[in-house]
Scaffold this motif. Structure first.
Motif, PDB file in Angstrom:
ATOM      1  N   PRO A 174       0.742  -0.762   0.169  1.00  0.00           N
ATOM      2  CA  PRO A 174      -0.146  -0.101  -0.124  1.00  0.00           C
ATOM      3  C   PRO A 174       1.024   1.503   0.617  1.00  0.00           C
ATOM      4  O   PRO A 174       2.382   1.505   0.388  1.00  0.00           O
ATOM      5  N   ARG A 175       0.390   2.486  -0.094  1.00  0.00           N
ATOM      6  CA  ARG A 175       0.393   3.513  -0.181  1.00  0.00           C
ATOM      7  C   ARG A 175       0.588   3.876   1.044  1.00  0.00           C
ATOM      8  O   ARG A 175      -0.029   5.441   1.303  1.00  0.00           O
ATOM      9  N   VAL A 176       1.271   4.046   1.978  1.00  0.00           N
ATOM     10  CA  VAL A 176       1.451   5.039   2.884  1.00  0.00           C
ATOM     11  C   VAL A 176       3.024   6.104   3.193  1.00  0.00           C
ATOM     12  O   VAL A 176       4.314   5.493   2.986  1.00  0.00           O
ATOM     13  N   ARG A 177       2.771   6.798   3.723  1.00  0.00           N
ATOM     14  CA  ARG A 177       3.098   7.568   4.702  1.00  0.00           C
ATOM     15  C   ARG A 177       4.565   7.119   5.602  1.00  0.00           C
ATOM     16  O   ARG A 177       3.817   6.794   6.731  1.00  0.00           O
ATOM     17  N   GLN A 178       5.230   7.056   5.120  1.00  0.00           N
ATOM     18  CA  GLN A 178       6.364   6.242   6.213  1.00  0.00           C
ATOM     19  C   GLN A 178       7.305   7.355   6.387  1.00  0.00           C
ATOM     20  O   GLN A 178       8.301   8.019   6.220  1.00  0.00           O
ATOM     21  N   LEU A 179       7.109   7.825   7.854  1.00  0.00           N
ATOM     22  CA  LEU A 179       7.997   8.703   8.385  1.00  0.00           C
ATOM     23  C   LEU A 179       8.513   8.186   9.831  1.00  0.00           C
ATOM     24  O   LEU A 179       8.373   7.424  10.505  1.00  0.00           O
ATOM     25  N   ALA A 223      -1.857 -11.767  12.129  1.00  0.00           N
ATOM     26  CA  ALA A 223      -2.602 -10.512  11.146  1.00  0.00           C
ATOM     27  C   ALA A 223      -3.169  -9.697  11.744  1.00  0.00           C
ATOM     28  O   ALA A 223      -4.448 -10.404  12.154  1.00  0.00           O
ATOM     29  N   ILE A 224      -3.364  -8.655  12.167  1.00  0.00           N
ATOM     30  CA  ILE A 224      -3.818  -8.405  13.092  1.00  0.00           C
ATOM     31  C   ILE A 224      -4.821  -7.214  12.487  1.00  0.00           C
ATOM     32  O   ILE A 224      -4.880  -6.350  11.463  1.00  0.00           O
ATOM     33  N   ASP A 225      -6.339  -7.212  12.552  1.00  0.00           N
ATOM     34  CA  ASP A 225      -7.146  -6.507  12.474  1.00  0.00           C
ATOM     35  C   ASP A 225      -7.160  -5.000  12.765  1.00  0.00           C
ATOM     36  O   ASP A 225      -7.209  -5.440  14.111  1.00  0.00           O
ATOM     37  N   GLY A 226      -8.255  -3.683  12.080  1.00  0.00           N
ATOM     38  CA  GLY A 226      -7.997  -2.526  12.362  1.00  0.00           C
ATOM     39  C   GLY A 226      -7.044  -1.096  13.597  1.00  0.00           C
ATOM     40  O   GLY A 226      -7.100  -1.071  13.830  1.00  0.00           O
ATOM     41  N   VAL A 227      -6.020  -1.944  12.650  1.00  0.00           N
ATOM     42  CA  VAL A 227      -5.019  -1.290  12.289  1.00  0.00           C
ATOM     43  C   VAL A 227      -4.813  -0.151  11.133  1.00  0.00           C
ATOM     44  O   VAL A 227      -5.077  -0.449  10.303  1.00  0.00           O
ATOM     45  N   LYS A 228      -5.229   1.120  12.044  1.00  0.00           N
ATOM     46  CA  LYS A 228      -4.960   2.361  11.273  1.00  0.00           C
ATOM     47  C   LYS A 228      -3.922   3.026  11.125  1.00  0.00           C
ATOM     48  O   LYS A 228      -3.660   3.803   9.991  1.00  0.00           O
ATOM     49  N   SER A 229      -2.515   2.950  12.251  1.00  0.00           N
ATOM     50  CA  SER A 229      -1.317   3.113  11.913  1.00  0.00           C
ATOM     51  C   SER A 229      -0.921   2.993  12.856  1.00  0.00           C
ATOM     52  O   SER A 229      -1.733   2.246  13.777  1.00  0.00           O
ATOM     53  N   ILE A 230       0.896   3.156  13.091  1.00  0.00           N
ATOM     54  CA  ILE A 230       1.471   2.279  13.812  1.00  0.00           C
ATOM     55  C   ILE A 230       2.982   3.046  13.971  1.00  0.00           C
ATOM     56  O   ILE A 230       2.994   3.929  12.770  1.00  0.00           O
ATOM     57  N   VAL A 231       2.781   3.128  15.113  1.00  0.00           N
ATOM     58  CA  VAL A 231       4.036   3.531  16.000  1.00  0.00           C
ATOM     59  C   VAL A 231       5.660   2.542  15.864  1.00  0.00           C
ATOM     60  O   VAL A 231       5.008   1.747  16.699  1.00  0.00           O
ATOM     61  N   LEU A 232       6.500   2.960  15.088  1.00  0.00           N
ATOM     62  CA  LEU A 232       7.289   1.520  15.348  1.00  0.00           C
ATOM     63  C   LEU A 232       8.206   2.229  16.206  1.00  0.00           C
ATOM     64  O   LEU A 232       9.274   3.410  16.016  1.00  0.00           O
ATOM     65  N   GLY A 237      -2.610   5.890   1.881  1.00  0.00           N
ATOM     66  CA  GLY A 237      -3.369   6.912   3.065  1.00  0.00           C
ATOM     67  C   GLY A 237      -2.800   6.627   4.089  1.00  0.00           C
ATOM     68  O   GLY A 237      -2.490   8.039   5.030  1.00  0.00           O
ATOM     69  N   ALA A 238      -2.864   5.841   5.372  1.00  0.00           N
ATOM     70  CA  ALA A 238      -2.587   5.551   6.139  1.00  0.00           C
ATOM     71  C   ALA A 238      -0.461   6.095   7.037  1.00  0.00           C
ATOM     72  O   ALA A 238       0.056   6.965   6.006  1.00  0.00           O
ATOM     73  N   THR A 239      -0.248   5.910   8.234  1.00  0.00           N
ATOM     74  CA  THR A 239       0.684   6.466   8.148  1.00  0.00           C
ATOM     75  C   THR A 239       1.292   5.343   9.344  1.00  0.00           C
ATOM     76  O   THR A 239       0.543   5.161  10.025  1.00  0.00           O
ATOM     77  N   CYS A 240       2.372   5.495   8.874  1.00  0.00           N
ATOM     78  CA  CYS A 240       3.937   4.563  10.166  1.00  0.00           C
ATOM     79  C   CYS A 240       4.938   6.291  10.046  1.00  0.00           C
ATOM     80  O   CYS A 240       5.776   6.038   9.775  1.00  0.00           O
ATOM     81  N   VAL A 241       4.963   5.215  11.531  1.00  0.00           N
ATOM     82  CA  VAL A 241       6.121   6.686  12.429  1.00  0.00           C
ATOM     83  C   VAL A 241       7.250   6.014  12.973  1.00  0.00           C
ATOM     84  O   VAL A 241       7.010   5.007  13.603  1.00  0.00           O
ATOM     85  N   THR A 242       7.959   6.026  12.684  1.00  0.00           N
ATOM     86  CA  THR A 242       9.389   4.912  12.910  1.00  0.00           C
ATOM     87  C   THR A 242      10.344   5.886  13.938  1.00  0.00           C
ATOM     88  O   THR A 242      10.931   6.989  13.381  1.00  0.00           O
ATOM     89  N   MET A 278      10.074  11.934   5.451  1.00  0.00           N
ATOM     90  CA  MET A 278       9.320  11.038   4.644  1.00  0.00           C
ATOM     91  C   MET A 278       9.196   9.851   2.989  1.00  0.00           C
ATOM     92  O   MET A 278      10.081  10.897   2.545  1.00  0.00           O
ATOM     93  N   PHE A 279       8.845   9.246   3.467  1.00  0.00           N
ATOM     94  CA  PHE A 279       9.081   7.939   2.305  1.00  0.00           C
ATOM     95  C   PHE A 279       7.480   7.755   1.985  1.00  0.00           C
ATOM     96  O   PHE A 279       6.178   7.094   2.266  1.00  0.00           O
ATOM     97  N   VAL A 280       6.872   7.870   0.583  1.00  0.00           N
ATOM     98  CA  VAL A 280       5.938   6.721   0.185  1.00  0.00           C
ATOM     99  C   VAL A 280       5.752   6.198  -0.811  1.00  0.00           C
ATOM    100  O   VAL A 280       7.033   6.174  -1.570  1.00  0.00           O
TER     101      VAL A 280
END
Length: 328
Positions: A119-124, A261-270, A290-295, A326-328
């Motif tokens: 997916p096209r995720v905003r990777q911060l 495989a966890i359901d209900g994940v809308k955004s991730i913080v690593l 369009g979701a966001t992942c912050v590392t 940010m990488f997309v």
């Protein structure tokens, strides 16, 4: 060995059978790191020590280097792993002392596992420096110093300075950055919460720090770690999927052994870079477009970051003056 000999004195006394090891091969070290690595490092430190007892052996048939406790200088040690880790570097530097020298070979990750993200995720990516802990910890230290000075009638007298290790200081800086920069936006203002936030902790100690922070803030969260019982895991995943809780704390070891495989994940913080690169792409593939992942990463996460996003991107992240990329 460590499970059988829990007593430290007995453990040292019964380790004579390890004094004559000439070739030590450790395979799948990356999997051993997902267990208790202290057992492996303890075992390596006990190799080729001077025997405490003769055990009925004819000493004239034993090499003098082994009797002198110098067998480690002749021992060949082979460490095999799919990924290079700081723990392996520490063992390689401290416990591998062959007089013939050392040889380290590693595969340089070119593109990283980021190429497997569908997916096209905003990777911060947020770089956390040691100075980030100064603002958060500085006020507490100042208050503590003022309290000590007032209690001692002005005779504060500086102590011996901060003797924390660099890794401990980085862990405190990461927690301070989460508390000051990320948590207000994740928890939401004016009583609103985003919900569906998965917080992935690469270390169990980081998991404990984040858990205590969430408890202090009275946030609605569930938790899954390697010590959680099955009924508590099922309840946590069910509440997170239904939206009853806003956050789900997940440890790397839990995911390593369960692979849910966890359901209900809308955004991730690593909260720390995954040590195994395939985990990065697997987690991000749970998200939608369009979701966001912050590392959050520090200078200690360089090797893991290279495996996730590649060497060139990692180099640019550390060399840049900006802390957020940010990488997309």
């Amino acid at each position: 060995i460590n499970a059988e000999y829990g007593d430290e004195r007995k453990f040292k006394r019964d380790s004579d059978f390890l004094s004559s090891v000439e070739l030590c091969v450790m395979e799948h070290c990356d999997l051993l790191l997902q267990q208790n690595w202290q057992h492996s490092s303890k075992l390596l430190s006990l190799l080729n020590r001077r025997p405490r007892d003769t055990h009925g052996v004819d000493l004239t048939r034993v090499r003098h280097t082994l009797l002198d406790g110098q067998g480690s200088l002749r021992r060949q040690t082979v460490l095999l792993a799919s990924a290079l880790r700081p723990e392996l570097n520490a063992v390689f530097k401290r416990l591998c002392r062959n007089t013939a020298g050392k040889w380290r070979v590693r595969r340089v990750p070119v593109g990283g596992s980021i190429r497997a993200v569908v997916p096209r995720v905003r990777q911060l990516f947020h770089r956390v420096d040691a100075a980030d802990a100064a603002l958060d910890d500085g006020t507490q230290r100042r208050r503590r110093r003022d309290d000590d000075e007032s209690a001692s009638d002005g005779g504060g007298g500086g102590g011996g300075g901060d003797k924390e290790s660099d890794l401990t200081h980085m862990a405190r800086a990461r927690l301070a950055y989460l508390r000051a920069a990320l948590l207000p936006s994740l928890a939401g203002g004016d009583g609103e919460t985003r919900g569906g936030v998965l917080v992935y902790c690469a270390s169990y100690f980081d998991y404990v720090r984040v858990r205590n922070l969430f408890k202090a803030r009275e946030l609605r969260f569930a938790q899954c770690c390697e010590y959680s019982e099955q009924k508590n895991v099922a309840s946590a995943l069910r509440n997170f999927k239904r939206g009853t809780v806003d956050f789900l704390l997940l440890t790397e070891r839990f995911y390593f052994y369960r692979r849910f495989a966890i359901d209900g994940v809308k955004s991730i913080v690593l909260y720390g870079v995954p040590s195994l690169p395939q985990f990065y792409s697997e987690l991000l593939n749970w998200l939608t477009d369009g979701a966001t992942c912050v590392t959050l990463f520090t200078k200690a996460d360089r090797l893991s970051l290279e495996r996730c996003i590649g060497v060139s991107r990692t180099l640019s992240l550390y060399k840049s003056d900006k802390k957020v990329h940010m990488f997309v």
